[in-house]
Write a protein that holds these residues in place. Structure first.
Motif, PDB file in Angstrom:
ATOM      1  N   ARG A  32      72.600  71.193 102.282  1.00  0.00           N
ATOM      2  CA  ARG A  32      73.393  69.954 102.365  1.00  0.00           C
ATOM      3  C   ARG A  32      74.827  70.181 101.918  1.00  0.00           C
ATOM      4  N   GLU A  33      74.992  70.992 100.884  1.00  0.00           N
ATOM      5  CA  GLU A  33      76.314  71.170 100.266  1.00  0.00           C
ATOM      6  C   GLU A  33      76.378  72.576  99.674  1.00  0.00           C
ATOM      7  N   ILE A  34      77.541  73.215  99.776  1.00  0.00           N
ATOM      8  CA  ILE A  34      77.676  74.574  99.238  1.00  0.00           C
ATOM      9  C   ILE A  34      79.016  74.640  98.495  1.00  0.00           C
ATOM     10  N   VAL A  35      78.971  75.011  97.232  1.00  0.00           N
ATOM     11  CA  VAL A  35      80.218  75.205  96.462  1.00  0.00           C
ATOM     12  C   VAL A  35      80.219  76.639  95.941  1.00  0.00           C
ATOM     13  N   LEU A  36      81.224  77.407  96.329  1.00  0.00           N
ATOM     14  CA  LEU A  36      81.252  78.819  95.948  1.00  0.00           C
ATOM     15  C   LEU A  36      82.619  79.230  95.424  1.00  0.00           C
ATOM     16  N   MET A  37      82.594  80.078  94.403  1.00  0.00           N
ATOM     17  CA  MET A  37      83.824  80.753  93.980  1.00  0.00           C
ATOM     18  C   MET A  37      83.929  82.009  94.832  1.00  0.00           C
ATOM     19  N   VAL A  38      85.059  82.157  95.489  1.00  0.00           N
ATOM     20  CA  VAL A  38      85.266  83.343  96.330  1.00  0.00           C
ATOM     21  C   VAL A  38      86.651  83.909  96.031  1.00  0.00           C
ATOM     22  N   GLN A  39      86.868  85.102  96.525  1.00  0.00           N
ATOM     23  CA  GLN A  39      88.189  85.707  96.419  1.00  0.00           C
ATOM     24  C   GLN A  39      89.189  84.804  97.162  1.00  0.00           C
ATOM     25  N   ARG A  40      90.387  84.622  96.613  1.00  0.00           N
ATOM     26  CA  ARG A  40      91.308  83.663  97.231  1.00  0.00           C
ATOM     27  C   ARG A  40      91.620  84.034  98.680  1.00  0.00           C
ATOM     28  N   GLU A  41      91.686  85.321  98.926  1.00  0.00           N
ATOM     29  CA  GLU A  41      91.995  85.785 100.286  1.00  0.00           C
ATOM     30  C   GLU A  41      90.874  85.383 101.270  1.00  0.00           C
ATOM     31  N   VAL A  42      89.639  85.350 100.779  1.00  0.00           N
ATOM     32  CA  VAL A  42      88.524  84.932 101.634  1.00  0.00           C
ATOM     33  C   VAL A  42      88.597  83.421 101.889  1.00  0.00           C
ATOM     34  N   ALA A  43      88.975  82.680 100.851  1.00  0.00           N
ATOM     35  CA  ALA A  43      89.153  81.227 101.043  1.00  0.00           C
ATOM     36  C   ALA A  43      90.219  80.987 102.108  1.00  0.00           C
ATOM     37  N   ASP A  44      91.295  81.756 102.054  1.00  0.00           N
ATOM     38  CA  ASP A  44      92.359  81.607 103.067  1.00  0.00           C
ATOM     39  C   ASP A  44      91.816  81.919 104.461  1.00  0.00           C
TER      40      ASP A  44
END
Ligand code: SAM
Length: 287
Positions: free
Chosen positions: A141-153
């Protein structure tokens, strides 16, 4: 259940276990950021939540007691044992001591479509984790993840930007995605080399594509970004054996100019092209 006011204590940064690089261990020590990440999942008393890579419990301690069921998936032997011991008296918390990439959501819950997923995940397996959650049905239903900023971009930047590619199309064709916050390197111990961001991914519910359309889209995305320097029309001619006339027909039907490179096409355009190719194929097969 533990109330929010009785948060479990986290070790002080200098008491943290020695971090294993091979397991991507960078422990989040900023309590304010821990709380903001957990709050962004909007955990409620009826929720089942899976946490990937709980470590020493930086996010876990803000979640336990706040949801109906919390499943912690941790690969590290020592950390898994420590979590087992810490939560032994709490029937709402379960520890699965395994590689998350080998865990099916059906192993975690009877109702994967209602599951919420959270994690400050090991960055070296970010893409496989994302695909294991999104290239399946039903999706969480929902996913919250910490990722490398470059991956978020790479996930969030618009088409045409330098970082836009297969990951953006893969995620945004099946879900809405947004950045929750940027996190500086100093929020972790040991301090990592890269900057981080928290992203929230909300899979479309109900899904907007049929299963066969998702497969067609994945195939097209793979073909397109495998050769991103080429024009889209050249990729279609090579990978799908279309003649120049057939490419022209496709352009006319979709009202899209296929002379541009793949990275300039939005996820929606990818979907339209993939669906047209699939129906073209069906027509050809019927001839
Ligand atoms: N959640 C903790 C925090 O925020 O401080 C730890 C985050 S640390 C970046 C990543 C965690 O994932 C570590 O606890 C590590 O042992 C665990 N881990 C690494 N590979 C894993 C895998 N394949 N499956 C499950 N957990 C894994």
């Amino acid at each position: 259940m533990t109330s929010r006011r009785e948060l479990r204590q986290l070790p002080y940064p200098d008491e943290l276990p020695r971090a294993k690089r091979s397991l991507g261990q960078n422990f989040l020590v900023d309590a304010n950021i821990q709380r903001r990440i957990v709050d962004s999942l909007e955990p409620g008393p009826d929720d089942e939540v899976m946490e990937i890579g709980p470590g020493v419990g930086a996010l876990t301690r803000h979640l336990a007691g706040r949801v109906r069921r919390l499943v912690l998936v941790e690969l590290d032997n020592g950390l898994a044992a420590r979590l087992q011991a810490e939560f032994a008296g709490d029937p709402s918390v379960e520890v699965i001591h395994r590689d998350v990439l080998e865990v099916e959501l059906e192993d975690v819950t009877d109702d994967p479509a209602s599951l919420k997923v959270i994690g400050n995940i090991p960055y070296n397996i970010t893409t496989p984790i994302l695909f294991s959650l999104l290239e399946r049905r039903p999706r969480p239903r929902e996913i919250v993840l910490m990722v490398q900023r470059e991956v978020a971009d790479r996930i969030l930047e618009p088409e045409g930007s330098k970082t836009y590619g297969a990951l953006a199309v893969g995620v945004r064709s099946v879900a809405d995605a947004k950045r929750v916050l940027n996190v500086s390197r100093e929020a972790f111990r040991p301090i990592p080399d890269v900057m981080s961001s928290v992203i929230r991914i909300t899979p479309h519910q109900p899904p907007r594509l049929e299963p066969h359309e998702e497969i067609a889209l994945r195939n097209l995305t793979r073909a397109a970004f495998g050769q991103r320097r080429k024009q889209f029309q050249r990729i279609l001619r090579d990978a799908y054996h279309l003649s120049p006339e057939q490419v022209g027909e496709l352009e006319a039907k979709l009202g899209i100019d296929l002379r541009d490179r793949p990275e300039t096409f939005s996820p929606e355009a990818f979907i339209r092209i993939a669906n047209s190719l699939a129906s073209h194929r069906d027509t050809e097969a019927q001839r």
